[in-house]
Write an enzyme that holds these catalytic residues in place. Structure first.
Site, PDB file in Angstrom:
ATOM      1  N   SER A 373      -2.756  -2.022  12.104  1.00  0.00           N
ATOM      2  CA  SER A 373      -2.138  -0.830  11.544  1.00  0.00           C
ATOM      3  C   SER A 373      -2.601   0.411  12.309  1.00  0.00           C
ATOM      4  CB  SER A 373      -2.433  -0.747  10.039  1.00  0.00           C
ATOM      5  OG  SER A 373      -1.597   0.192   9.412  1.00  0.00           O
ATOM      6  N   ASP A 493       7.177  -7.242   8.200  1.00  0.00           N
ATOM      7  CA  ASP A 493       6.371  -6.029   8.010  1.00  0.00           C
ATOM      8  C   ASP A 493       7.307  -4.832   7.932  1.00  0.00           C
ATOM      9  OD1 ASP A 493       4.597  -3.925   8.036  1.00  0.00           O
ATOM     10  OD2 ASP A 493       3.395  -4.686   9.699  1.00  0.00           O
ATOM     11  N   HIS A 524       2.258  -6.837   6.272  1.00  0.00           N
ATOM     12  CA  HIS A 524       1.303  -5.983   6.985  1.00  0.00           C
ATOM     13  C   HIS A 524      -0.086  -6.589   6.846  1.00  0.00           C
ATOM     14  CE1 HIS A 524       0.650  -2.229   9.031  1.00  0.00           C
ATOM     15  NE2 HIS A 524      -0.274  -1.845   8.166  1.00  0.00           N
TER      16      HIS A 524
END
Length: 812
Positions: A373, A493, A524
Site C-alpha cells: 500500500s 483490490d 488489499h
C-alpha cells in the site's frame, strides 16, 4: 490442496552434499555409513529435536508409519529394505499431511503428484540416492506453508549454529535462519534530508529505526531490507475522521478548457536549502534505541537470515522534522535520503541536537525496499529516482499515480471503503508529529496552512488531472528505474485499483531491468503467508541473489508473470506477459439487454436509465453498500419485492459461453450517450453471471500464529483462499468510471450540451479473469457509484444509442 513452488534451485549432487554438510546433516557418522537405510535413520534422528535419549527417539519414530502395517521405529529395528514408497510415505507425514484425508497409505506417490510436491522418481537404492531425496525433501513445502527445512528451523534445528555464526549460510540458493533474533541490535539515528519542508531554516532530520544482527559488531556487513512506512510512528485516526469530505454533493458542470499535457506538466523547482549541519564529531554507536517497531512479517523472517531491517516513517512523523504532503516530491526525497545514508552517501546523526555523525558502517550498501500500500508506493517512488544502492523493490498493492488512487476519468473516485478520504485526509492521518504535543505546538499553524493549500490543489470540485497530480505520478519517471522490480497486486483490490500496477507493468516494458509480476485473487492484502505459494521462499531466493550476490538463477526460476486462478483453489499459473498489446480481442455490440457478437445485426436503437432515487432509498443505500451492490447487479426481485434499482441501470449480457475463456487485460468500451443536463458521469461494472461456489473474498486463516521460520520468534497466520460454502449468482470482475466532460482525457474538459449524443471510449480497470463454460458475461451501465463516486442524487436521465455501443474483450 495444491503446492506451487517456484524457488527450488536445481543443483548437482556434489553441491547438494556440500550444502547438506554445511547444515550438519552430513557429518562424520554419515561419512562412515554406506547403507541408505542407516543413513536415513541418522538423518531422521537429527530432525526429532525434542528427543533427548534413544527411548524418546524410538517413541517419536513410532508415531510414523513406514508401511500401512509397520511403524517407522519398528521398521528400523527389523532392518528392512528401503523403497521409494516407504521413503515418501514417511516424507508425507513429516511434511504434515494427514493419513487418509490427504493421502492414501497404499499409494503415497499418487498423492505427491496430485499435491504437486517435489520428489525423485528413480529408485532410492544407494546412499547417494538417499541424500539426493533428502535434499529435495528439505526444499519441499509442508502442508502448512513452509519448507521442511524452515519447519525444522522453527522447531529449533539451527539454534546450535547461533554461537558459531559469523556470516550467512545458504542452502539451495537461500539464506538460512542461523542468526539469533534475540540478539538483534536496535539503533535509532536521524538522517539529514535535503529538505526543509517545515520552513524552520534547518534541514529536516528523519528518524530511522534499525534492527541488525549482533554479528555486525564484529565485522559482518549486512544487506538491508528497508520499509518506508508513514504509519510506523502511529496514526491520527480521530483527526483524519474529522477531515473526511462530504460525498453527498451534486455533480456540477465544469468550465470547458482545451489544454495540452504540456500546460499541466510538472517541472520540479530547485529551491534554496539551508546549509548542512556542521558535524561536531563522529561516533560508531547510536545514542538511542527502541523497544518495538511496527513490523512486517516478511521482514521478520529475514532478520534471522543475515539481513538488517530498517523502518522509517519520513517527514512529518513522530520524532522526525518536516510536514506531510501526500505523494509529493519531498516525500520521495525523504524516502531516498535513508537509502543514501545506508549506501554511504548521506549524513545521519546520533540525536537531533549534538550534531554527532554516525555512519551505516554495518551495511554492505545493498538495499531492497519492501511493503504494501503506502509502503509499497514509496518503494515505487524511490525506484523512479534511480537512487544508488537500491538494488531491488518488492512492492505490494502500490500506487503508481495518486490520481489513479483518488480519481478516475475526471471524477472524484474514492478507494474502496474510504468514501470521503483524499490527499489532505491521508496527510493528516499520518502526520504523527501531532502525538508529541510539545513538538506539535511549534508546527501546528504551519501544517494547517499547508493542509489548506493541499485541500485546494487536490481539487475535489472538478476531479481533473492537473499539475498537482502530475507531480504525484511516478510513471513520469519510470525510465530512471535501475532497481529490479517485483510487483504484487490483488486482482480484487478496489483500494489501490489494478490500474496502478497495470500502468507500471506497461511502462516498464522497455526499461532495462528485470521485472516480475504476481497477481493474486485477494483484495488489499499481503501474500507472504499463503499455503499454496512459496512466496517467502521466492523472496529469499531473490534477495539472496540481489543483495548477497548468490548465483542461484533467481531471475530465471521466478516466472515473469504469475497469476492465481479465480476458479480452482490453490492454483497458480505462469505466463509470459499480462495485458499484452497483441492480445486477441472479441467484440460485442449492444442489443436490448444483450451483448451480441459483432457480426450479428443490431435492431435496438436506444435505452435509458435514471440516476435519481427517492430520499428513503437513497439514504438506505448509503448505509448498506452491500445491498446496493446486490440490487445493482441483480436482475430478479430482491427479498422485499421489486428491485429498487431497476430503473437506475442497464444490464447487457452475452449468451452462455460454450467453453472457458480467460480475459487478459483492459476491457474497452465505446459508448454513445446523452444526458439531460450539461454534466454527467457513467459507471460500469463487468460481471460474471452464473451460479458457482467462488473463492472467499478474504483469505481464510488455516492456522493462527503458526509460521515464523525460526525458533521462538514472531509468528504469522497461515492463510489461503478457500471455496465459499454457498453458491453465488454473480461476481464483479472489473469496473470503471468517467465524467462525460472528460471524454478525451482527464485534463481536457469538453462542453456537454443537454440531450445531445456524444461518443466516448474508455478502458475498465485491467484484469485477468477465468470465466467458466455456461456462464454469461454482463456489463452493467449506471451513473452514481455509492461506494466510489460523489452521490448527488440528481434528476439526471441518461440515454444510450446502443446500436453505436461496443464492448471489446481481450482474451488469453
Amino acid at each position: 490442496m495444491k503446492n506451487n513452488q517456484f524457488a527450488i534451485e536445481t543443483v548437482d549432487k556434489a553441491t547438494e552434499q556440500k550444502e547438506l554438510r554445511a547444515i550438519h546433516f552430513i557429518d562424520q557418522t554419515v561419512d562412515k555409513l554406506t547403507d541408505p537405510v542407516a543413513v536415513w535413520q541418522v538423518l531422521l534422528d537429527k530432525t526429532f529435536l525434542q528427543a533427548k535419549n534413544q527411548t524418546v527417539l524410538y517413541q517419536k519414530l513410532n508415531n510414523y508409519l513406514a508401511t500401512p502395517q509397520l511403524a517407522l521405529g519398528d521398521f528400523f529395528e527389523r532392518n528392512e529394505a528401503l523403497t521409494n514408497e516407504i521413503f515418501y510415505r514417511v516424507a508425507l507425514q513429516l511434511l504434515e499431511f494427514d493419513v487418509d484425508s490427504d493421502f492414501d497409505l497404499n499409494d503415497p506417490l499418487a498423492a505427491l503428484k496430485k499435491i504437486q510436491l517435489t520428489f525423485v522418481s528413480e529408485p532410492i537404492q544407494t546412499k547417494a540416492d538417499l541424500l539426493h531425496a533428502w535434499y529435495l525433501l528439505l526444499c519441499t513445502h509442508t502442508k502448512n506453508g513452509q519448507t521442511y527445512l524452515d519447519k525444522l528451523a522453527q522447531d529449533g534445528y539451527f539454534m546450535p549454529f547461533y554461537a558459531q555464526t559469523t556470516a550467512p549460510l545458504f542452502f539451495n540458493g537461500k539464506a538460512q535462519a542461523v542468526f539469533d533474533p534475540h540478539q538483534l541490535i536496535r539503533d535509532v539515528v536521524y538522517v539529514e534530508a535535503p529538505l526543509d519542508t517545515d520552513k524552520d531554516s534547518q534541514r529536516d532530520l528523519l528518524k530511522v529505526e534499525i534492527l541488525r544482527p549482533k554479528q555486525t559488531e564484529t565485522g559482518y556487513q549486512a544487506p538491508v531490507l528497508y520499509t518506508a512506512s508513514p504509519y510506523n510512528q502511529g496514526i491520527n485516526d480521530e483527526a483524519g475522521s474529522k477531515m473526511m469530505h462530504n460525498v453527498d454533493v451534486p455533480l456540477k458542470a465544469k468550465e470547458p478548457r482545451n489544454v495540452s499535457y504540456e500546460e499541466i506538466r510538472y517541472h520540479e523547482p530547485t529551491p534554496e536549502l539551508p546549509k548542512k549541519r556542521v558535524i561536531k564529531g563522529e561516533q560508531k554507536e547510536a545514542d538511542e534505541t527502541f523497544a518495538m517497531e511496527s513490523p512486517y512479517t516478511l521482514n521478520d523472517y529475514f532478520l534471522t537470515r543475515g539481513f538488517a531491517v530498517v523502518y522509517a516513517a519520513g517527514i512529518g512523523t513522530k520524532d522526525s522534522d518536516g510536514i506531510r504532503d501526500t505523494g509529493g516530491v519531498a516525500e520521495t526525497a525523504s524516502t531516498i535520503a535513508v537509502i543514501e545514508w545506508l549506501a554511504g552517501n548521506r549524513t545521519a546523526f546520533t540525536n537531533k541536537t549534538d550534531n554527532i555523525a554516525i555512519k551505516a558502517w554495518w551495511s554492505n550498501g545493498k538495499i531492497a525496499m519492501t511493503g504494501r500500500s503506502y509502503l509499497g508506493t514509496l518503494a515505487t517512488a524511490a525506484a523512479t529516482t534511480g537512487v544508488a544502492g537500491l538494488k531491488t523493490v518488492v512492492s505490494e498493492a502500490a500506487i503508481s499515480s495518486w490520481y489513479d488512487y483518488y480519481r478516475d476519468g475526471g471524477l472524484v473516485a474514492a478507494p474502496d471503503t474510504f468514501q470521503g478520504e483524499d490527499m489532505d485526509v491521508l496527510a493528516t492521518e499520518v502526520f504523527s508529529r501531532m502525538q508529541n504535543p510539545g513538538d506539535y505546538l511549534k508546527i501546528k499553524d504551519f501544517f494547517n496552512q499547508v493542509l489548506a493549500v493541499m485541500t485546494k490543489d487536490q481539487d475535489r470540485e472538478t476531479g481533473n488531472y492537473s499539475r498537482y497530480w502530475d507531480e504525484r505520478n511516478y510513471l513520469n519517471n519510470v525510465s530512471k528505474i535501475k532497481a529490479d522490480m517485483i510487483m504484487v497486486h490483488g486482482l480484487n483490490d478496489w483500494n489501490v485499483k489494478p490500474r496502478n500496477v497495470g500502468n507500471l507493468w506497461n511502462a516498464l516494458r522497455d526499461v532495462p531491468v528485470t521485472k516480475k509480476l504476481i497477481l493474486h485473487q485477494g483484495q488489499h492484502i499481503y501474500v507472504n503467508a499463503f499455503r499454496s505459494l512459496d512466496f517467502t521462499d521466492m523472496m529469499n531466493l531473490w534477495f539472496s541473489h540481489e543483495l548477497f550476490g548468490i548465483e542461484n538463477h533467481a531471475k530465471e526460476l521466478l516466472p515473469d508473470v504469475l497469476i492465481q486462478d479465480n476458479v480452482e483453489p490453490e492454483t497458480w499459473r505462469t505466463y509470459e506477459d499480462w495485458q499484452s498489446p497483441q492480445a486477441k480481442r472479441q467484440t460485442f455490440n449492444f442489443e436490448a439487454k444483450e451483448l451480441v457478437p459483432e457480426s450479428v445485426p443490431v435492431r435496438s436503437a436506444a435505452a435509458s436509465f435514471s440516476d435519481h432515487l427517492d430520499d428513503e432509498t437513497f439514504d438506505f443505500y448509503k448505509k448498506h453498500l452491500a445491498v446496493w451492490q446486490r440490487d445493482l447487479l441483480t436482475t430478479n426481485h430482491d427479498t422485499t419485492g421489486e428491485n429498487r434499482l431497476r430503473d437506475n441501470r442497464l444490464i447487457f449480457k452475452t449468451s452462455q459461453y460454450d467453453q472457458d475463456i480467460y480475459i487478459d487485460g483492459r476491457v474497452q468500451l465505446k459508448i454513445r450517450v446523452a444526458v439531460n443536463e450539461p454534466f454527467g458521469m457513467l459507471s460500469f461494472q463487468l460481471v460474471d453471471y452464473g451460479d458457482a461456489q467462488r473463492l472467499t473474498v478474504s483469505p481464510t486463516v488455516l492456522a493462527a500464529k503458526s509460521l515464523s521460520g525460526t525458533y521462538d520468534w514472531r509468528r504469522d497466520n497461515l492463510r489461503e483462499f478457500t471455496r465459499q460454502k454457498e453458491s453465488t449468482p454473480w461476481k464483479m470482475i472489473t469496473n470503471g468510471h468517467i465524467n462525460l466532460q472528460n471524454r478525451h482525457n482527464n485534463y481536457q474538459v469538453d462542453e456537454l450540451k443537454p440531450n445531445d449524443f456524444y461518443d466516448l471510449t474508455l478502458e475498465l480497470q485491467p484484469t485477468f479473469y477465468h470465466l467458466l463454460k455456461g456462464h454469461q458475461l454482463g456489463l452493467v451501465v449506471y451513473a452514481t457509484d455509492f461506494g466510489t463516486t460523489i452521490r448527488g442524487n440528481q434528476e439526471l436521465q441518461y440515454s444510450l444509442q446502443i446500436n453505436q455501443c461496443q464492448l471489446s474483450l481481450p482474451l488469453k
